[in-house]
Design a protein around this motif. Sequence first.
Motif, PDB file in Angstrom:
ATOM      1  N   GLU A   1     -39.655  37.396   9.242  1.00 47.92           N
ATOM      2  CA  GLU A   1     -39.529  38.534  10.157  1.00 47.92           C
ATOM      3  C   GLU A   1     -40.459  38.266  11.329  1.00 47.92           C
ATOM      4  OE1 GLU A   1     -40.490  42.299   8.452  1.00 47.92           O
ATOM      5  OE2 GLU A   1     -39.473  43.412  10.036  1.00 47.92           O
ATOM      6  N   PRO A   2     -40.083  37.329  12.190  1.00 49.37           N
ATOM      7  CA  PRO A   2     -41.028  36.905  13.226  1.00 49.37           C
ATOM      8  C   PRO A   2     -41.513  38.030  14.132  1.00 49.37           C
ATOM      9  CG  PRO A   2     -38.876  35.834  13.476  1.00 49.37           C
ATOM     10  CD  PRO A   2     -38.859  36.541  12.183  1.00 49.37           C
ATOM     11  N   GLU A   3     -40.668  39.046  14.408  1.00 53.78           N
ATOM     12  CA  GLU A   3     -41.136  40.087  15.338  1.00 53.78           C
ATOM     13  C   GLU A   3     -42.340  40.833  14.789  1.00 53.78           C
ATOM     14  OE1 GLU A   3     -38.428  40.150  13.466  1.00 53.78           O
ATOM     15  OE2 GLU A   3     -37.277  41.994  13.716  1.00 53.78           O
ATOM     16  N   GLU A   4     -42.564  40.778  13.457  1.00 54.36           N
ATOM     17  CA  GLU A   4     -43.732  41.436  12.885  1.00 54.36           C
ATOM     18  C   GLU A   4     -44.812  40.435  12.474  1.00 54.36           C
ATOM     19  OE1 GLU A   4     -44.409  44.797  11.942  1.00 54.36           O
ATOM     20  OE2 GLU A   4     -42.780  45.390  13.270  1.00 54.36           O
ATOM     21  N   LEU A   5     -44.380  39.271  12.022  1.00 55.06           N
ATOM     22  CA  LEU A   5     -45.344  38.343  11.424  1.00 55.06           C
ATOM     23  C   LEU A   5     -45.747  37.225  12.372  1.00 55.06           C
ATOM     24  CD1 LEU A   5     -43.596  38.202   7.966  1.00 55.06           C
ATOM     25  CD2 LEU A   5     -45.769  39.302   8.468  1.00 55.06           C
ATOM     26  N   GLN A   6     -44.837  36.823  13.248  1.00 55.08           N
ATOM     27  CA  GLN A   6     -45.152  35.801  14.258  1.00 55.08           C
ATOM     28  C   GLN A   6     -44.599  36.309  15.588  1.00 55.08           C
ATOM     29  OE1 GLN A   6     -43.309  34.936  11.487  1.00 55.08           O
ATOM     30  NE2 GLN A   6     -44.798  33.809  10.262  1.00 55.08           N
ATOM     31  N   PRO A   7     -45.266  37.277  16.192  1.00 55.92           N
ATOM     32  CA  PRO A   7     -44.659  37.973  17.347  1.00 55.92           C
ATOM     33  C   PRO A   7     -44.284  37.041  18.510  1.00 55.92           C
ATOM     34  CG  PRO A   7     -46.572  39.168  16.560  1.00 55.92           C
ATOM     35  CD  PRO A   7     -46.549  37.867  15.815  1.00 55.92           C
TER      36      PRO A   7
END
Lengths: 762, 437
Positions: free
Chosen positions: A385-391
């Motif tokens: 979930e990049p938008e939360e974990l790797q913005p």
Amino acid sequence: MSTELIKVTINGKEFQVAKGARLIDVCREQGFNIPSFCYYADLALQASCRMCLVRIEKMPKLQTSCTITCTDGMVVTTESEEIEKAQRAMVEFLLANHPLDCPICDRGGECELQEMAFDWGNLEERFTERKNAQPEKYLSPIVANDPQRCILCKRCTRVCDEWMGEDAIEAGGRGANTVIGTFGGWLNCSECGNCIEVCPTGTLLDATYRHQARPWELQQTVTTCTYCSDGCQESVGSRAGEVMRVVARDRYVNGHNGEFLCIKGRFAHTFINDETRLRTPMIRYKKGGKLIPATWDEAVKFATRGLDKAAEAHGANSIAVVGSPRLTNESLYALKKFATELVGTENYTATDAFSLSPFFQNLGGQIATHRDIRHAKTIVLIGGEPEELQPFAGKQIRQAVRNGGAKLVIINSTPIRLKERATQFLHINPETEDAAVLAIFNQAHNELAARKMGVQETELIELRRTITNTEGDVVIMFGGEVSAEAQSLLAQMPYLFNKEGRRALLHPLPLYNNSVGATDMGLMYGKLGATEMLDAAGDSVHAMYVAGSFLPQHLTGREDSLGKLDFLVVQELFETETTRFADVVFPAASFAEADGTFTNSGGLVQRVRQTIPPVNQSKQDWVITAQLSKELGVDFGFQMSASAVFGEIAERIPAYAGLRYPLLKDETNPVQVKHATIEQRDLSQESEAIRARVEKMSDTATKINATPPVGHELFKIGTLTDKLPQMHLLASGNPKPPTLAVSPLYQITVDAGMKREAIGGD
Amino acid sequence: MFIGAIGCEPLQLKRVNLEHSRTIDVYKRNGGYDAIKKVLGGMSPDDVINEVKKSALRGRGGAGFPTGMKWSFVPKDSPKPKYVVCNADESEPGTFKDRYLMERDPHMLIEGMLIAAYALGARINYIYTRGEYRYLINIMDAALDEARSAGLLGEKILGTDFSCDIYTHTGAGAYICGEETALLSSLEGLRGHPRMKPPFPAVSGLYACPTVVNNVETLTAVPDIIKMGGEAYQKLGTEKSGGTKVWSVSGHVNRPGVYELPMGYVDMEKFIMEDCQGILNDKKLKAVIPGGSSVYIMPAADITGKGVRMDYEGLVAAGSMVGSGGFIVMDETVDVFESTKNLIEFYKHESCGWCTPCREGTDWLVKVFKRIARGEGRPEDAQLILDLCDNIEGKSFCPLGDAAAWPIQSAIKKFPEDFKRHLAPLTMQTETEVAAD
């Protein structure tokens, strides 16, 4: 942009420029100063500030150079009386309603409007009317807003839309009454603060730094962020040993992330100078007793004696060495050296959420940097979930889709927010990511995989077709949901697509700033993993040396495991669940006090620079390790210099061969480490193991249909983010305070009811 | 109030005075929907565009761009859908002709749009009216329903392969949404901000598809062009300005109203004094704004005895423009400073806020005008106003900035006395002094 060159005349000089180049860029590259506010590379064109006016022959009016594409034979004038009058007029207009009280504005000293006023402003103000006053207010616990300073360049709204995909701020009102605002007056978004960063004036301000310091008092140090695996470059502003703020403004730092940072990187730095930081080394003389402050000499002696005793009693393998994926490469390398060369134990690991070792052991292609993601033509995102974990990776994906026309295929059991940008979203059953990997690897398994994933077989065929029809790079990204075997398959996929004539790049999505570095330093290749090691405590493992702490997910159900140890040495920033059982605790330096390097998920090895002297009596992790080993009779020969440690890393670890700190000096041109690739190998064993596991998966799983709310991971309270009071407000749902005129911190009590427990880990 | 034609057979205003003029029966009885029958009965889209080109019809919204040429810019081979959008956001101060055309003869607009849609290959079309014309939406919708029941809208119109539908949409009350690209933004549900040109709407307009935006009066002229032929229509007017033009006459005349005049009508003085029955209360003529508030003001001296020809070229020669045909007459009691202040307040209120010069410039100008009106005028204010206008003109994102600057510039130039009165002690240069410099 094509490679064809055309001729453009600027101020009487001829230049060869690439066909399709933007005039403002060309002029600036050739050294002609063109002022602008609203033009921002890679954002939608605005052409509203009207500062970049130039005269182009055969065009009736002055033209905005930001909107002009160069054509052959174009004759441009950028400097003339007429142009200067227009530009001075625009600054005069902008200043008309803008308060001229720079000394009380937080942006004073680093304000683009202020600088522009120096260059293009008039000596005397002709505007003698009353200015349109608007009250200052807060938009969220961390974004302060002074609307009357706004010049409506709308960088903030564009960044919010194009980078973050959130549209949380937009203009409201009309004409001179236009203001930048939010729906309902309160900003409910991921609170990245990029709107603050790109604001050229003091309109949007960092509420955590407000009125704390002036920019010219700050020492700006370029370093790498300590939160996620994106490895954003940031500039830490410190004053007298205290970190005041973190920015990515391009006047201070110009890393691969541009001016992008997320809430954690930008605001959650208060832990560095937090008063609960460990002050001195501490010793627990008696099991179950209290930790008593001690001197460094005492503590080091006590620690080495304890480790020695355990080794004598139970052998070298009874001692476990545990690092944290947050530490620098230098500290991790020192730990690995301590474990293998000094202690001689097989038990060493890093406390990461998942191990990337199967991936790197089978690597069959290149790692995609974040720049590669931005320019990819197809992105396949499996899990994560990049938008939360790797913005930042999330931002690159959004821009690749929006500005680069990339196709985005998302395979996820949760309808993550990023799916709104996806060309194809495969909403799969929970925990069936492996089935997706299997199907991509070998289409013969499509039927089985589709059945278990709860999708149509045609969706898998379409996904394969998208990859096959790509003109450009394919980037495959994956999160921690995939198994070790599936990681091996993914690592070898470039061979599969190379055969079809596609270049496939890989991008793992680990959770920590130096997860990749921990793998590179060899710490992830020990005999036991973190949880296994805890299970072995008191059994085969009798003493532990931990740099950092175990994650909550490791300790769940094993809360007392550490108590079973004969001896536990911990170096940490704060007291945690791990230090609870420690016999010796050393105060460690945070990233802001350390020199070293982090390796990000794109394989970029980037410098961490010491910003402030170590807080209290803390020392850098590798310094403590070296001190322990010296006490144990082995001198690591690091000469107390991080660069010497890195020199040894470069000598011993092939991927880092030839690297030295001076080569990593320039954050604008980051260096990618050369991870060894292995030949294409037979993966039938792994794929058979996955197939067997997939067979056992349920046919009738229930899908997760709720899109997780913004911030469900970002605002999670960890050991570090716990120290930012505003974070607790956000974690509690970001309540709108009764008045927007003062900070919500003064209106809403972050008390026991509101405050979330720190869950450790990050 | 007068509604009718002077100097020609009424075309646009043929049916407006009939009873039940807005019903399809009255429209059909008076030659309505003959043009679309003729078009569908054997004319190709290119034939239609050629007739419009021959007619020398120019956009009646204000800019006067040749309509046929605009239509021919739409790429024929584009795979995207195409749109015809009727600009009924009639907001120019002094202009109210479209309102009467739609209120009294809505089917003429529908027929015009059908023909345009046929010529351009548009399936879906929109009528965008200003927010204040909400009541017109009911009239238009009723007319559209009538046309739909009569088989003139929808699938397979009149039994041919041509399918087309028209929808109404209302703005929220913003002058800027009369600018075609801002109109399209608003129609898409976005803020009513103008867009960058190029790309022009003909290439990338509504939803980034080829779009033609035409004024109501432009589209209502089309049925007659088809019926009488382009050349015949052009001959009603002059060589470059074909056909007739509908003027909205307001202000200090004895008979204000909606007047249809042939293009090239001679002369303006006769029009005011005879057709409009002279100035109210036997006062003297002071000034005329002939084409809506955005055009240059004309002092009586430029009209009386000058034989001003009322068409695009004639008015440019006389120092103003046709614009949207909002013909505002002012008598000698008018203080041009006050009327200009009123106008600049309008432009300030309507500036969308997108670009610096228009947003800040109009705000500043209003503040200066208000200060002068309070009796706090300074001698240097006239020069300041002119300089601000110069700094807005030609630098703004869309023509609204120009439209705000021009009337002020011309008012100061043509009526320096009215400004001088407010700016004593006087040091500003008169027009002749400026010329002498």
